[in-house]
Design a protein around this motif. Structure first.
Motif, PDB file in Angstrom:
ATOM      1  N   ALA A 193      10.579  -1.854  -0.294  1.00 31.53           N
ATOM      2  CA  ALA A 193       9.963  -1.960  -1.621  1.00 31.53           C
ATOM      3  C   ALA A 193      10.648  -2.965  -2.541  1.00 31.53           C
ATOM      4  O   ALA A 193      10.100  -3.309  -3.582  1.00 31.53           O
ATOM      5  CB  ALA A 193       9.941  -0.581  -2.291  1.00 31.53           C
ATOM      6  N   SER A 194      11.838  -3.438  -2.166  1.00 27.90           N
ATOM      7  CA  SER A 194      12.526  -4.417  -3.006  1.00 27.90           C
ATOM      8  C   SER A 194      12.174  -5.850  -2.634  1.00 27.90           C
ATOM      9  O   SER A 194      12.667  -6.790  -3.266  1.00 27.90           O
ATOM     10  CB  SER A 194      14.048  -4.221  -2.918  1.00 27.90           C
ATOM     11  OG  SER A 194      14.503  -4.423  -1.588  1.00 27.90           O
ATOM     12  N   ALA A 202       6.477  -6.926  -2.350  1.00 34.14           N
ATOM     13  CA  ALA A 202       6.417  -5.494  -2.645  1.00 34.14           C
ATOM     14  C   ALA A 202       6.737  -5.209  -4.104  1.00 34.14           C
ATOM     15  O   ALA A 202       6.123  -4.323  -4.708  1.00 34.14           O
ATOM     16  CB  ALA A 202       7.365  -4.722  -1.733  1.00 34.14           C
ATOM     17  N   ARG A 203       7.673  -5.938  -4.687  1.00 34.76           N
ATOM     18  CA  ARG A 203       8.016  -5.707  -6.102  1.00 34.76           C
ATOM     19  C   ARG A 203       6.809  -5.964  -7.008  1.00 34.76           C
ATOM     20  O   ARG A 203       6.596  -5.246  -7.978  1.00 34.76           O
ATOM     21  CB  ARG A 203       9.192  -6.592  -6.533  1.00 34.76           C
ATOM     22  CG  ARG A 203      10.550  -6.092  -6.085  1.00 34.76           C
ATOM     23  CD  ARG A 203      11.636  -7.019  -6.607  1.00 34.76           C
ATOM     24  NE  ARG A 203      11.694  -7.026  -8.051  1.00 34.76           N
ATOM     25  CZ  ARG A 203      12.508  -6.258  -8.793  1.00 34.76           C
ATOM     26  NH1 ARG A 203      13.328  -5.405  -8.195  1.00 34.76           N
ATOM     27  NH2 ARG A 203      12.494  -6.345 -10.105  1.00 34.76           N
ATOM     28  N   ASN A 230       2.512  -3.565 -10.296  1.00 33.36           N
ATOM     29  CA  ASN A 230       1.091  -3.432 -10.632  1.00 33.36           C
ATOM     30  C   ASN A 230       0.562  -2.020 -10.406  1.00 33.36           C
ATOM     31  O   ASN A 230      -0.409  -1.603 -11.047  1.00 33.36           O
ATOM     32  CB  ASN A 230       0.275  -4.432  -9.824  1.00 33.36           C
ATOM     33  CG  ASN A 230       0.544  -5.873 -10.230  1.00 33.36           C
ATOM     34  OD1 ASN A 230       1.096  -6.129 -11.301  1.00 33.36           O
ATOM     35  ND2 ASN A 230       0.179  -6.806  -9.381  1.00 33.36           N
ATOM     36  N   LEU A 231       1.196  -1.279  -9.482  1.00 35.36           N
ATOM     37  CA  LEU A 231       0.725   0.075  -9.194  1.00 35.36           C
ATOM     38  C   LEU A 231       1.295   1.121 -10.145  1.00 35.36           C
ATOM     39  O   LEU A 231       0.731   2.211 -10.271  1.00 35.36           O
ATOM     40  CB  LEU A 231       1.088   0.467  -7.757  1.00 35.36           C
ATOM     41  CG  LEU A 231       0.395  -0.279  -6.617  1.00 35.36           C
ATOM     42  CD1 LEU A 231       0.846   0.299  -5.276  1.00 35.36           C
ATOM     43  CD2 LEU A 231      -1.115  -0.220  -6.740  1.00 35.36           C
ATOM     44  N   LEU A 232       2.398   0.810 -10.806  1.00 35.30           N
ATOM     45  CA  LEU A 232       3.078   1.821 -11.618  1.00 35.30           C
ATOM     46  C   LEU A 232       2.162   2.439 -12.670  1.00 35.30           C
ATOM     47  O   LEU A 232       2.200   3.657 -12.903  1.00 35.30           O
ATOM     48  CB  LEU A 232       4.318   1.217 -12.290  1.00 35.30           C
ATOM     49  CG  LEU A 232       5.525   0.991 -11.374  1.00 35.30           C
ATOM     50  CD1 LEU A 232       6.637   0.266 -12.122  1.00 35.30           C
ATOM     51  CD2 LEU A 232       6.037   2.314 -10.812  1.00 35.30           C
ATOM     52  N   GLY A 287       4.099  -1.783   4.893  1.00 33.12           N
ATOM     53  CA  GLY A 287       5.374  -2.265   5.402  1.00 33.12           C
ATOM     54  C   GLY A 287       5.626  -3.707   5.002  1.00 33.12           C
ATOM     55  O   GLY A 287       4.853  -4.605   5.356  1.00 33.12           O
ATOM     56  N   ASN A 288       6.722  -3.916   4.271  1.00 34.65           N
ATOM     57  CA  ASN A 288       7.120  -5.241   3.805  1.00 34.65           C
ATOM     58  C   ASN A 288       8.550  -5.496   4.301  1.00 34.65           C
ATOM     59  O   ASN A 288       9.478  -5.628   3.524  1.00 34.65           O
ATOM     60  CB  ASN A 288       7.062  -5.285   2.272  1.00 34.65           C
ATOM     61  CG  ASN A 288       7.075  -6.685   1.705  1.00 34.65           C
ATOM     62  OD1 ASN A 288       6.089  -7.160   1.174  1.00 34.65           O
ATOM     63  ND2 ASN A 288       8.207  -7.380   1.813  1.00 34.65           N
TER      64      ASN A 288
END
Length: 219
Positions: free
Chosen positions: A10-11, A15-16, A21-23, A78-79
């Motif tokens: 996620a870092s 992904a960041r 944008n999803l928060l 997966g990133n």
């Protein structure tokens, strides 16, 4: 439909953007957002003070632990990267089967099939070297997984604040040489919100009209 979303790596730079944008949607379209990282400090700068957001420090190669984290997830994004990316993919796939989670969005790389024609294909191979082999190994694992996967194969990243992309599919020649990180994040977010799209597809993504021997910023 509300859903639980697990982001591996996620870092990472793409992904960041997705997380940011999803928060605002946690508690609405997204019930729970789980962020798996090896180094939580790399998430600094993101506002994660939301009871629907969980940060988990874990190694994806610990399959049993990963399967525990995956329990109850609706989909996995997966990133990941690294010389052992094929092993990481194998662990992710095994954990998903154990946890009975089927939807996987996986970031790969352009060139994993030798699908880039001409000078750019040769440049890309030379620049990526063994890294491209690692991405190709992981791609094979995902394709053989019997999961509901989507593979995303981006061109070389740039940071222009734009969403502008076209897609090619496995078996087609890759187009373009570059893509904004915002564009890749946009495609990932579309798949998260509508996970029935592009199941079983391997999608190349690049900015239109950027064909050439190398990305324009390379010198």
């Amino acid at each position: 439909m509300t859903k639980n979303v697990l982001i591996l790596g996620a870092s990472g730079s793409i992904a960041r953007i997705v997380v940011q944008n999803l928060l605002a949607q946690v508690g609405a379209d997204i019930t729970k957002l789980t962020l798996l990282v090896r180094h939580p400090q790399k998430l600094a700068g993101l506002d994660l003070a939301n009871r629907g957001v969980q940060v988990v420090q874990a190694d994806v190669l610990n399959t049993d632990h990963l399967a525990t984290i995956m329990a109850g997830q609706s989909l996995v994004y997966g990133n990941l990267y690294g010389a052992d990316l094929g092993q990481q993919a194998a662990s992710v796939v095994k954990a998903m089967h154990q946890a009975q989670v089927r939807r996987l969005i996986w970031i790969s790389a352009n060139g994993v099939y030798g699908e880039i024609p001409g000078a750019y294909g040769r440049w890309n191979q030379a620049m990526l070297g063994s890294t491209l082999t690692a991405y190709a190994d992981a791609t094979k694992v995902v394709e053989a997984s019997q999961l509901d996967y989507t593979l995303i194969r981006p061109a070389w990243f740039q940071d222009e604040p734009e969403v502008d992309y076209e897609m090619t599919f496995k078996g087609e020649a890759f187009k373009g040489t570059e893509i904004s990180r915002q564009s890749v994040a946009d495609l990932v977010e579309k798949l998260i919100h509508d996970p029935e799209q592009l199941i079983g597809e391997s999608v190349g993504i690049s900015k239109p009209n950027t064909a050439g021997p190398a990305p324009r910023w390379y010198s």
